[in-house]
Design a protein around this motif. Structure first.
Motif, PDB file in Angstrom:
ATOM      1  N   LEU A   1     -42.136  22.014   5.593  1.00  0.00           N
ATOM      2  CA  LEU A   1     -42.283  23.301   6.280  1.00  0.00           C
ATOM      3  C   LEU A   1     -41.318  24.332   5.705  1.00  0.00           C
ATOM      4  N   LYS A   2     -40.101  23.894   5.412  1.00  0.00           N
ATOM      5  CA  LYS A   2     -39.111  24.797   4.818  1.00  0.00           C
ATOM      6  C   LYS A   2     -39.622  25.363   3.495  1.00  0.00           C
ATOM      7  N   GLU A   3     -40.206  24.510   2.668  1.00  0.00           N
ATOM      8  CA  GLU A   3     -40.719  24.953   1.380  1.00  0.00           C
ATOM      9  C   GLU A   3     -41.879  25.925   1.546  1.00  0.00           C
ATOM     10  N   LYS A   4     -42.733  25.665   2.518  1.00  0.00           N
ATOM     11  CA  LYS A   4     -43.872  26.566   2.757  1.00  0.00           C
ATOM     12  C   LYS A   4     -43.394  27.950   3.163  1.00  0.00           C
ATOM     13  N   VAL A   5     -42.392  28.000   4.023  1.00  0.00           N
ATOM     14  CA  VAL A   5     -41.856  29.300   4.438  1.00  0.00           C
ATOM     15  C   VAL A   5     -41.197  29.998   3.250  1.00  0.00           C
ATOM     16  N   LYS A   6     -40.480  29.242   2.435  1.00  0.00           N
ATOM     17  CA  LYS A   6     -39.782  29.855   1.293  1.00  0.00           C
ATOM     18  C   LYS A   6     -40.778  30.404   0.274  1.00  0.00           C
ATOM     19  N   VAL A   7     -41.857  29.659   0.006  1.00  0.00           N
ATOM     20  CA  VAL A   7     -42.870  30.133  -0.936  1.00  0.00           C
ATOM     21  C   VAL A   7     -43.537  31.406  -0.423  1.00  0.00           C
ATOM     22  N   ALA A   8     -43.818  31.450   0.875  1.00  0.00           N
ATOM     23  CA  ALA A   8     -44.542  32.591   1.448  1.00  0.00           C
ATOM     24  C   ALA A   8     -43.672  33.817   1.638  1.00  0.00           C
ATOM     25  N   THR A   9     -42.383  33.606   1.951  1.00  0.00           N
ATOM     26  CA  THR A   9     -41.537  34.738   2.353  1.00  0.00           C
ATOM     27  C   THR A   9     -40.303  34.923   1.478  1.00  0.00           C
ATOM     28  N   GLY A  10     -39.912  33.891   0.759  1.00  0.00           N
ATOM     29  CA  GLY A  10     -38.660  33.958   0.013  1.00  0.00           C
ATOM     30  C   GLY A  10     -37.447  33.650   0.861  1.00  0.00           C
TER      31      GLY A  10
ATOM     32  N   ASP B   1     -34.837  31.376   2.973  1.00  0.00           N
ATOM     33  CA  ASP B   1     -34.313  30.008   2.956  1.00  0.00           C
ATOM     34  C   ASP B   1     -33.954  29.640   4.396  1.00  0.00           C
ATOM     35  N   VAL B   2     -34.844  28.929   5.055  1.00  0.00           N
ATOM     36  CA  VAL B   2     -34.674  28.614   6.469  1.00  0.00           C
ATOM     37  C   VAL B   2     -34.520  27.106   6.640  1.00  0.00           C
ATOM     38  N   SER B   3     -34.129  26.704   7.844  1.00  0.00           N
ATOM     39  CA  SER B   3     -34.028  25.283   8.172  1.00  0.00           C
ATOM     40  C   SER B   3     -34.767  25.032   9.477  1.00  0.00           C
ATOM     41  N   PHE B   4     -35.405  23.865   9.583  1.00  0.00           N
ATOM     42  CA  PHE B   4     -36.060  23.444  10.810  1.00  0.00           C
ATOM     43  C   PHE B   4     -35.181  22.422  11.527  1.00  0.00           C
ATOM     44  N   HIS B   5     -35.244  22.446  12.871  1.00  0.00           N
ATOM     45  CA  HIS B   5     -34.452  21.547  13.695  1.00  0.00           C
ATOM     46  C   HIS B   5     -35.360  20.879  14.726  1.00  0.00           C
ATOM     47  N   THR B   6     -34.904  19.796  15.305  1.00  0.00           N
ATOM     48  CA  THR B   6     -35.618  19.187  16.422  1.00  0.00           C
ATOM     49  C   THR B   6     -35.201  19.878  17.719  1.00  0.00           C
TER      50      THR B   6
ATOM     51  N   SER C   1     -39.343  21.949  14.723  1.00  0.00           N
ATOM     52  CA  SER C   1     -40.468  21.024  14.577  1.00  0.00           C
ATOM     53  C   SER C   1     -39.983  19.648  15.016  1.00  0.00           C
ATOM     54  N   HIS C   2     -40.772  18.983  15.873  1.00  0.00           N
ATOM     55  CA  HIS C   2     -40.330  17.678  16.376  1.00  0.00           C
ATOM     56  C   HIS C   2     -40.481  16.588  15.327  1.00  0.00           C
ATOM     57  N   THR C   3     -41.243  16.850  14.250  1.00  0.00           N
ATOM     58  CA  THR C   3     -41.457  15.852  13.204  1.00  0.00           C
ATOM     59  C   THR C   3     -40.436  16.060  12.086  1.00  0.00           C
ATOM     60  N   VAL C   4     -39.385  15.245  12.097  1.00  0.00           N
ATOM     61  CA  VAL C   4     -38.302  15.399  11.127  1.00  0.00           C
ATOM     62  C   VAL C   4     -38.816  15.247   9.697  1.00  0.00           C
ATOM     63  N   ALA C   5     -39.766  14.340   9.507  1.00  0.00           N
ATOM     64  CA  ALA C   5     -40.291  14.090   8.157  1.00  0.00           C
ATOM     65  C   ALA C   5     -40.973  15.322   7.570  1.00  0.00           C
ATOM     66  N   LYS C   6     -41.369  16.260   8.408  1.00  0.00           N
ATOM     67  CA  LYS C   6     -42.074  17.458   7.942  1.00  0.00           C
ATOM     68  C   LYS C   6     -41.129  18.636   7.678  1.00  0.00           C
TER      69      LYS C   6
END
Length: 388
Positions: free
Chosen positions: A50-59, A61-66, A41-46
């Motif tokens: 986004l990480k929390e949304k993925v964790k809630v939906a799937t369990g 633990d991922v990380s987003f990068h630019t 995701s190009h928006t670092v502030a997000k």
């Protein structure tokens, strides 16, 4: 080889930041199969949101990068082996540029709210996340080429699959027939998608094919280009970062299709039918010397068509020629490939050249190598498409 999958934000979330239907299942399937996920995701502030949304939906633990960070990782020398097993599932021009710059396969997710033109043109659009998982499985499955023949010190010929039904298992035969339905009749269905991903996986994993300077296709017997092979060539060209798109060869005289001629007659005529009717596109005058050229075709059977192109390209000064066929028809236990060497005089960038046969070896195909592991991979495609 471990598969790495780049997933931009728009592949997973809609314009309102809501996870797409079935995106959860796609992420879980990728994780279960051991595929490495690279989320962007190009928006670092997000990123944390986004990480929390993925964790809630799937369990998970991922990380987003630019994209910049991903480019920095890919630019490192030690990352080069990783690039051969990395693909991008993205729908924006930025995603396509990332794929082209690092020679990565691009899949265009048809459900994304971003619908830029180039990913649609050069990627293969898949509308269903479940089907994307199947296609990634096909990419992970491909490791071997069925056929290899070193024709001379500058030329190699490869074929990805066997095209013979009589030596195939039931599962392999179904896939061979499905591939042929596309290659010969232009029928586009799941088999077309499977063929594309099986083939492009072989291209992107090959050190040799990632270094191609110029891509071309075998000219059809008529005056028009084979649009299906042209489409595959264009995707290979773009995804390996090459800009030149002009046809490499021109068929200036229509010739009869080979299947209307007996085997013995085809071997007697040899490459002369093609040398009488083909020249190199004058656009490439001065552009071929020292280059590595790849020519794609649907099938290789006896060799005269490839041999005509080999002689023309070597006369034009190319450093290396790689012929790639999707399927190999093997006649007899060893298979036929007739090597023909010609002395060519004149301008091969026009029809005003002459040729003289120096030598002909109808038994050259006995030197070929066959890898039967590739047949099992084609069998596996049947299982992947049918849920095993």
């Amino acid at each position: 080889m471990k598969i790495h999958i780049v997933l931009p934000r728009a592949t997973l979330f809609d314009n309102n930041g809501i996870l797409y239907p079935n995106a959860k299942e796609m992420l879980l399937s990728f994780n279960e199969k051991g595929y490495e996920l690279i989320l962007i995701s190009h928006t670092v502030a997000k990123h944390q949101e986004l990480k929390e949304k993925v964790k809630v939906a799937t369990g998970l633990d991922v990380s987003f990068h630019t994209r910049r960070k991903i480019r920095d990782i890919f630019n490192k020398e030690k990352a080069k082996p990783l690039l051969k097993t990395t693909m991008v599932i993205g729908s924006s021009d930025d995603d396509l540029h990332l794929a082209a710059n690092f020679k990565l396969l691009l899949i265009n997710p048809g459900w994304s709210y971003i619908k830029d033109e180039k990913p649609i043109k050069y990627g293969l659009t898949i509308n269903n996340p479940e089907k994307i998982v199947q296609m990634v499985d096909i990419i992970a499955n491909q490791q071997h080429w069925f056929f290899n023949l070193a024709i001379d010190e500058k030329t190699d010929l490869y074929a990805l699959t066997s095209a013979n039904n009589n030596s195939a298992s039931e599962e392999e035969g179904v896939i061979i027939d499905g591939f042929r339905a596309f290659l010969k009749k232009g029928i586009r269905d799941t088999y077309y998608e499977a063929l594309f991903f099986h083939f492009i996986s072989g291209v992107m994993k090959s050190d040799d094919l990632r270094k191609i300077d110029i891509w071309g296709i075998m000219p059809s017997s008529g005056s028009t280009l084979n649009e299906d092979m042209l489409e595959i060539k264009e995707r290979c060209r773009y995804l390996t970062g090459k800009r030149v798109r002009e046809p490499l060869f021109i068929r200036h005289t229509v010739v009869p299709k080979s299947h209307y001629t007996s085997h013995d007659e085809r071997m007697r005529i040899g490459s002369s039918k093609h040398l009488d009717s083909i020249n190199i596109n004058p656009y490439y005058r001065g552009k071929l010397s020292g280059k590595t050229v790849c020519i794609l075709d649907d099938y290789v059977t006896n060799g005269p068509s490839f041999e005509a192109l080999r002689n023309l390209l070597l006369k034009a000064g190319v450093a290396r020629v790689i012929f790639v066929a999707i399927g190999r028809f093997r006649r007899g236990s060893e298979g036929v490939y007739q090597k023909e060497d010609y002395q060519i005089l004149g301008d091969v960038f026009s029809s005003n050249y002459t040729y003289e046969l120096i030598s002909k070896d109808p038994y050259f195909g006995m030197r070929a190598k066959y890898d039967l592991a590739s047949k099992h991979e084609v069998e596996n495609i049947h299982g992947i498409l049918n849920g095993w």
